[in-house]
Design an enzyme around this catalytic site. Structure first.
Site, PDB file in Angstrom:
ATOM      1  CD  GLU A  36      -2.747   1.214   2.465  1.00 22.38           C
ATOM      2  OE1 GLU A  36      -2.709   0.308   3.318  1.00 22.38           O
ATOM      3  OE2 GLU A  36      -3.430   2.235   2.575  1.00 22.38           O
ATOM      4  NE  ARG A 262       4.332  -7.957  10.129  1.00 22.41           N
ATOM      5  CZ  ARG A 262       3.716  -7.099   9.316  1.00 22.41           C
ATOM      6  NH1 ARG A 262       2.680  -7.479   8.608  1.00 22.41           N
ATOM      7  NH2 ARG A 262       4.127  -5.861   9.213  1.00 22.41           N
ATOM      8  CE  LYS A 272       3.712  -0.002   4.165  1.00 23.24           C
ATOM      9  NZ  LYS A 272       2.483   0.047   3.441  1.00 23.24           N
TER      10      LYS A 272
HETATM   11  P1  ATP Z   1       2.781  -2.103   7.564  1.00 24.66           P
HETATM   12  O1  ATP Z   1       2.058  -2.655   8.749  1.00 24.66           O
HETATM   13  O2  ATP Z   1       4.210  -1.822   7.778  1.00 24.66           O
HETATM   14  O3  ATP Z   1       2.042  -0.982   6.888  1.00 24.66           O
HETATM   15  P2  ATP Z   1       1.708  -3.838   5.706  1.00 24.66           P
HETATM   16  O4  ATP Z   1       1.603  -5.284   5.915  1.00 24.66           O
HETATM   17  O5  ATP Z   1       0.467  -3.018   5.795  1.00 24.66           O
HETATM   18  O6  ATP Z   1       2.840  -3.294   6.605  1.00 24.66           O
HETATM   19  P3  ATP Z   1       1.931  -3.405   2.942  1.00 24.66           P
HETATM   20  O7  ATP Z   1       2.725  -2.361   2.284  1.00 24.66           O
HETATM   21  O8  ATP Z   1       0.472  -3.312   2.839  1.00 24.66           O
HETATM   22  O9  ATP Z   1       2.437  -3.479   4.400  1.00 24.66           O
HETATM   23  O10 ATP Z   1       2.388  -4.846   2.533  1.00 24.66           O
HETATM   24  C1  ATP Z   1       3.026  -5.208   1.343  1.00 24.66           C
HETATM   25  C2  ATP Z   1       3.439  -6.635   1.460  1.00 24.66           C
HETATM   26  O11 ATP Z   1       4.555  -6.737   2.328  1.00 24.66           O
HETATM   27  C3  ATP Z   1       2.349  -7.514   2.040  1.00 24.66           C
HETATM   28  O12 ATP Z   1       2.267  -8.701   1.286  1.00 24.66           O
HETATM   29  C4  ATP Z   1       2.811  -7.784   3.442  1.00 24.66           C
HETATM   30  O13 ATP Z   1       2.379  -9.033   3.868  1.00 24.66           O
HETATM   31  C5  ATP Z   1       4.334  -7.710   3.290  1.00 24.66           C
HETATM   32  N1  ATP Z   1       4.983  -7.333   4.547  1.00 24.66           N
HETATM   33  C6  ATP Z   1       4.756  -6.227   5.284  1.00 24.66           C
HETATM   34  N2  ATP Z   1       5.498  -6.235   6.402  1.00 24.66           N
HETATM   35  C7  ATP Z   1       6.226  -7.380   6.386  1.00 24.66           C
HETATM   36  C8  ATP Z   1       7.182  -7.974   7.271  1.00 24.66           C
HETATM   37  N3  ATP Z   1       7.546  -7.386   8.413  1.00 24.66           N
HETATM   38  N4  ATP Z   1       7.713  -9.159   6.915  1.00 24.66           N
HETATM   39  C9  ATP Z   1       7.364  -9.757   5.755  1.00 24.66           C
HETATM   40  N5  ATP Z   1       6.483  -9.249   4.883  1.00 24.66           N
HETATM   41  C10 ATP Z   1       5.907  -8.078   5.182  1.00 24.66           C
HETATM   42 MG    MG Z   2      -1.057  -2.235   5.523  1.00 23.91          MG
END
Ligand code: ATP
Ligand code: MG
Length: 557
Positions: A36, A262, A272
């Site tokens: 996102e 993760r 984020k």
């Molecule tokens: P955040 O909570 O940091 O916003 P998110 O999961 O909302 O993280 P996105 O940008 O929506 O982040 O996710 C993009 C991809 O990265 C998703 O498939 C998510 O599962 C993966 N991802 C995010 N954080 C991690 C992590 N700490 N380890 C592995 N994969 C991750």
């Molecule tokens: Mg997210």
């Protein structure tokens, strides 16, 4: 350390292999990395990127970068651009850069289809009421009073939602699944809400936006994704992912969602939202502050992309969440840099050292290897004179026990140059040592004595007339605890107030004026340092030289 694509023995590869053997997807493999665009990518995303791209590559498939841009309020073009740059920096090239917002029309059409088939309804209740009615584990949900609206009625209301006739938050579209489902996600989840936010791509064309659950799987299906890899928090969404897709006429076979753990790192946060807080509260200088676990921060700090990817690969994919020590990541960085980083001499806390028997005005040049680990890096000329700087810590007027560096009457080696013996100190009005006077032995040119006599230490130095001034930032952990916020629930309570130490008036060998930003060099005896891309002659300490991870492993036995 794995330099190329990881071994294919992981559980995701097993599933893909089984799909290929069964002829599902006709042997096609397509993945996507779906961020996102609401912030900068962090080290956790590097893990997801590595898994997504490696799986595609290992099976001869493709991986796209798809922006999951369905939240107008939080998303910005700045983030889109930084994400594209960060993925490329890691060394991965998306087959296509795609946007879920490009599918808004299709998603809307499919929502109308769902309404027509009696599988979705417009609910006039507010969010609070809807969640209160959802029930809980072992507690059945309560049907919305609007659940039994007819398809015609729903269609009309949904179209009016789209036309902007209702205020934000006054109506939602919900799937009509099962208010008693054991899986909470299936209790009539929200598919569309009314939001008058300005969208970074569709501008003000839409006032209704699909939720994650209505957008994600469908976007996968539109693109022909075969294996939709995501993190474990989406396990409970999988039945909904499958349910939504099962209602629709898909252009390809239905994609399969697979979840993995993760990547989390001790002493930092990888969310984020939390990272945005550090930026917005001014706790760090920005998303690319070298203390941040963002890819742009790590890049500025001098972390090589190859070390980050190798670390992600070696950690493997797993089905249980765990946290990795920061020291382990640093150990990868150090090992990569040890092979690739050129060596330089730099004095961070300078003390004048003057050689009293040096011929006045004489300058000698030494040919020094750029990297003893890699002779291909060649040599450079380093100027030496009778006026030098040494590290303040490398001198003590009278040596305490176990101090083998320079002290009055003690002889030491100046790296690659000569043996010197300290004879006297010059002090200021407060009695502070401001200069050390020494004599040198001309017989020791190159750093060895023809009579074979030994010295106990070798010190780095720079020639005063040839040195360039610089500032240097030393870094420590951003948070003092392994799991920030563990006791109070608020990570900011565990911030390390001393995460950065700024040193000015450092003295560096002249070759460092040509250091390339983001490409770390080794300051001999001090660690790896990277030039800042914006501020001239400002260096960030990437990592120190001591392998703390090895020490931790040893203690564990
Ligand atoms: P955040 O909570 O940091 O916003 P998110 O999961 O909302 O993280 P996105 O940008 O929506 O982040 O996710 C993009 C991809 O990265 C998703 O498939 C998510 O599962 C993966 N991802 C995010 N954080 C991690 C992590 N700490 N380890 C592995 N994969 C991750
Ligand atoms: Mg997210």
């Amino acid at each position: 350390m794995s330099e190329s694509v990881s071994s294919a023995g992981d559980f995701i590869s097993e599933i893909v292999r089984a799909d290929n053997a069964a002829g599902t997807y006709s042997g096609r493999v397509q993945t996507r990395f779906p961020p996102e665009p609401n912030g900068y990518l962090h080290i956790g995303h590097a893990k997801a990127i590595t898994v997504d791209f490696d799986i595609a590559k290992n099976f001869g498939g493709i991986c796209n970068l798809r922006f999951d841009d369905t939240n107008p309020e939080t998303e910005e073009t700045e983030y889109v651009e930084s994400i594209i740059a960060d993925v490329r920096w890691l060394g991965f090239e998306p087959a296509h850069v795609l946007y879920a917002s490009d599918y808004f029309d299709q998603l809307y059409e499919w929502a109308e289809l769902l309404i027509t088939t009696g599988k979705a309804y417009v609910d006039d209740q507010d969010g609070e009421t809807i969640s209160a009615q959802r029930g809980g584990y072992g507690k059945p949900g309560i049907d919305s009073p609007y659940r039994n609206r007819t398809p015609d009625e729903n269609l009309e209301l949904f179209r009016r939602m789209k036309a902007g006739e209702f205020a934000d938050g006054t109506r939602v579209l919900r799937a009509k699944i099962d208010m008693n489902a054991e899986n909470m996600q299936l209790r009539d989840p929200v598919l569309y809400r009314i939001r008058r936010g300005h969208h970074h791509r569709t501008q003000d064309r839409w006032v209704i936006y699909p939720t994650y659950d209505w957008a994600h799987g469908q976007s996968d299906a539109i693109e022909g994704v075969t294996h939709s890899l995501c993190t474990l928090e989406f396990v409970s969404h999988r039945p909904l992912y499958d349910w939504c897709l099962a209602q629709l006429p898909l252009p390809y076979e239905q994609p399969r969602q697979i979840e993995f753990a993760r990547l989390e790192l001790n002493n930092t946060v990888t969310s984020k939202r939390r990272l945005a807080r550090l930026v917005n509260d001014g706790i760090v200088d920005g998303w690319d502050d070298p203390r941040m676990p963002t890819l742009s921060g790590l890049r500025r700090r001098g972390y090589p992309a190859s070390a980050i990817v190798a670390f992600c690969r070696d950690m493997g994919v797993s089905k249980t969440n765990s946290r990795q020590a920061l020291e382990e990541l640093e150990s990868y960085v150090r090992r990569h840099l040890n092979k690739t980083a050129q060596r330089r001499m730099a004095v961070l806390r300078p003390l004048r050292l003057t050689i009293t028997n040096w011929p006045a005005g004489q300058v000698e040049y030494f040919e020094v290897m750029n990297n003893p680990e890699n002779p291909g890096d060649g040599t450079r000329r380093v100027a030496f004179s009778g006026e030098l700087y040494i590290e303040r810590d490398d001198f003590a007027v009278s040596a305490p026990p176990k101090f083998y560096r320079l002290s009055i009457g003690r002889e030491v080696r100046l790296r690659g140059a000569y043996f010197v013996t300290a004879t006297e100190v010059v002090t200021d009005g407060d009695g502070q040592v401001v200069e050390v006077l020494a004599s040198y032995d001309p017989q020791t040119r190159g750093g060895d004595a023809p009579d074979g006599r030994k010295v106990k230490s070798t010190m780095h130095w720079v020639s005063r007339p040839h040195a360039v001034a610089a500032s240097v930032a030393l870094y420590d952990r951003l948070f003092v605890t392994a799991l920030p916020g563990e006791t109070t629930g608020e990570p900011l309570d565990d911030l390390n107030p001393n995460s950065r130490e700024l040193l000015s008036g450092c003295q560096l060998e002249a070759a460092l004026t040509e250091a390339k930003p983001g490409e770390a060099v080794q300051f001999e005896r001090l660690g790896y340092f990277a030039a800042d891309p914006d501020q001239p002659m400002h260096f960030h300490r990437t990592v120190g030289l001591r392998d703390e991870w090895a020490a931790i492993q040893k203690r564990k036995g």
